[in-house]
Design a protein around this motif. Sequence first.
Motif, short mmCIF file in Angstrom:
data_model
loop_
_atom_site.label_atom_id
_atom_site.label_comp_id
_atom_site.label_asym_id
_atom_site.label_seq_id
_atom_site.Cartn_x
_atom_site.Cartn_y
_atom_site.Cartn_z
N GLU A 64 -20.33 -5.36 -10.68
CA GLU A 64 -19.10 -6.05 -11.10
C GLU A 64 -18.16 -6.36 -9.94
N LEU A 65 -18.14 -5.50 -8.93
CA LEU A 65 -17.30 -5.76 -7.76
C LEU A 65 -18.06 -6.46 -6.64
N ASN A 66 -19.38 -6.54 -6.80
CA ASN A 66 -20.23 -7.12 -5.76
C ASN A 66 -20.03 -6.37 -4.44
N TRP A 67 -19.99 -5.06 -4.54
CA TRP A 67 -19.73 -4.18 -3.39
C TRP A 67 -20.90 -3.23 -3.20
N GLN A 68 -21.24 -2.98 -1.95
CA GLN A 68 -22.25 -1.99 -1.62
C GLN A 68 -21.78 -1.19 -0.40
N PRO A 69 -22.06 0.11 -0.35
CA PRO A 69 -21.72 0.88 0.85
C PRO A 69 -22.55 0.40 2.03
N GLU A 70 -21.95 0.45 3.20
CA GLU A 70 -22.63 0.00 4.41
C GLU A 70 -23.06 1.14 5.32
N VAL A 123 0.85 -1.19 0.00
CA VAL A 123 0.00 0.00 0.00
C VAL A 123 0.89 1.23 0.00
N THR A 124 0.74 2.08 -1.01
CA THR A 124 1.42 3.37 -0.99
C THR A 124 0.49 4.41 -0.36
N GLY A 125 1.07 5.48 0.16
CA GLY A 125 0.25 6.48 0.82
C GLY A 125 -0.37 5.97 2.10
N ALA A 126 0.26 4.97 2.72
CA ALA A 126 -0.32 4.31 3.89
C ALA A 126 -0.37 5.22 5.11
N SER A 127 0.43 6.27 5.13
CA SER A 127 0.41 7.19 6.28
C SER A 127 -0.76 8.15 6.22
N GLY A 128 -1.45 8.19 5.10
CA GLY A 128 -2.55 9.14 4.93
C GLY A 128 -3.86 8.63 5.48
N PHE A 129 -4.85 9.48 5.42
CA PHE A 129 -6.19 9.21 5.93
C PHE A 129 -6.76 7.92 5.33
N LEU A 130 -6.90 7.87 4.01
CA LEU A 130 -7.46 6.70 3.36
C LEU A 130 -6.51 5.52 3.43
N GLY A 131 -5.23 5.75 3.14
CA GLY A 131 -4.26 4.66 3.10
C GLY A 131 -4.18 3.89 4.39
N SER A 132 -4.27 4.59 5.51
CA SER A 132 -4.18 3.90 6.80
C SER A 132 -5.40 3.01 7.03
N HIS A 133 -6.57 3.46 6.60
CA HIS A 133 -7.77 2.62 6.72
C HIS A 133 -7.71 1.41 5.79
N MET A 157 -24.16 16.69 -4.25
CA MET A 157 -22.87 16.02 -4.21
C MET A 157 -23.02 14.59 -3.69
N SER A 158 -22.01 13.77 -4.01
CA SER A 158 -21.91 12.42 -3.47
C SER A 158 -20.85 12.41 -2.38
N LEU A 159 -21.08 11.61 -1.35
CA LEU A 159 -20.16 11.47 -0.23
C LEU A 159 -19.94 9.98 0.03
N VAL A 160 -18.87 9.67 0.78
CA VAL A 160 -18.64 8.27 1.14
C VAL A 160 -17.83 8.20 2.42
N PHE A 161 -18.22 7.26 3.28
CA PHE A 161 -17.51 7.03 4.54
C PHE A 161 -16.23 6.24 4.24
N VAL A 162 -15.15 6.56 4.94
CA VAL A 162 -13.84 6.01 4.61
C VAL A 162 -13.81 4.49 4.67
N ARG A 163 -14.52 3.88 5.62
CA ARG A 163 -14.52 2.43 5.72
C ARG A 163 -15.09 1.79 4.45
N ASP A 164 -16.10 2.42 3.85
CA ASP A 164 -16.69 1.86 2.64
C ASP A 164 -15.72 1.91 1.47
N VAL A 165 -14.86 2.92 1.43
CA VAL A 165 -13.84 2.95 0.37
C VAL A 165 -12.84 1.81 0.59
N ALA A 166 -12.44 1.59 1.84
CA ALA A 166 -11.54 0.48 2.14
C ALA A 166 -12.15 -0.86 1.73
#
Length: 339
Positions: A313-319, A22-32, A212-221
């Motif tokens: 295609e990813l079989n993913w849904q936000p929680e 993981v690159t950018g692991a020290s950042g907000f998203l990368g750490s999650h 606008m669209s928003l997303v919680f960080v855990r859902d991106v992970a």
Amino acid sequence: MYGHGITNSRDITMIKTRKILVTGASGFLGSHICDALHEEGFEVHALVRASSSRKWLGQSWLKLHTFELTDRNSLRSLLKGFDAVIHSAAELIGASVDDLQKVNVEATCILAEEAVRMRVGRFVFISSRDAGGFSRNIIPKKESDPDNPHTPYGKSKKHAEEALATLKNEISIVNLRPVLIYGPRDKHLFRLFKLIKTMPAVPIVGARPVYMSLVFVRDVALAVLASLCASVPSGSTYYVSDGMPHTLEDFYRSIASSLGKKPRIIRVPARPAAAFVGLMYGSRTRELALTPETIRDFRYRYRLVSIERAARELNWQPETMLDEGVALTSEWYRSEGWL
């Protein structure tokens, strides 16, 4: 924290990749992303700069590597035996055009080329909604719609996607385009939480509602986890959001509710607001959630995306929907003494 999310992605037993960088692991998203990978049993490695913060990287299970993304020899040595790379490192909105080109485009190319050389199986690129640009109306934008990035940041992400496309026959590439991300550890939108907590009135830029669209960080992970194991064509691109349309007023009121506040909302024309931020903060505007550049972009009222393709295609849904995510974020800020 993340384990239940795998029910929204493909069965974990289908994932052949085990050793992940993981690159950018020290950042907000990368750490999650690192946390999510670890909780699903992956061997997680983080590539960080010498100057990067280690605040979220103290776990014994996380293997740290310190050098620049442009160091081909070090990359070549490190990447041997890795199954996948998740490329989250980036210069953000407010950076100079030169820095955006060097980091978001050129460094991405170098990393991907060395991943090809070392036979890495999958390359997940954390792009941005900005690479697609704004939607024309209230109808959410799809991946099949023409891209029209308006900002230097968005253009740099789009250029990186185009460069990666030239390698799609040599390595499996997935591009994820998250919208505005919020959640624990975020420093940029924290300023908005603090403003709403402390001020009796808060400004909203523009004379008309912005959708606008928003997303919680855990859902991106979780979307990243899903992208590691999905059987999709190389070069596929997916928008990532909570799937709901929001206005800025919705976001402000949700934050206020989570803080037990009822501030008055004041509308401020975009041009004076942009001039004020530029005058007050100057070169420090890149540290803000809103810069003169992003404020001027409020003339574009629609920034909605569809997650239909990611779901299919990813079989993913936000929680996590907005009110729950904002409440969790406020609770974390308070527990950490930020608020």
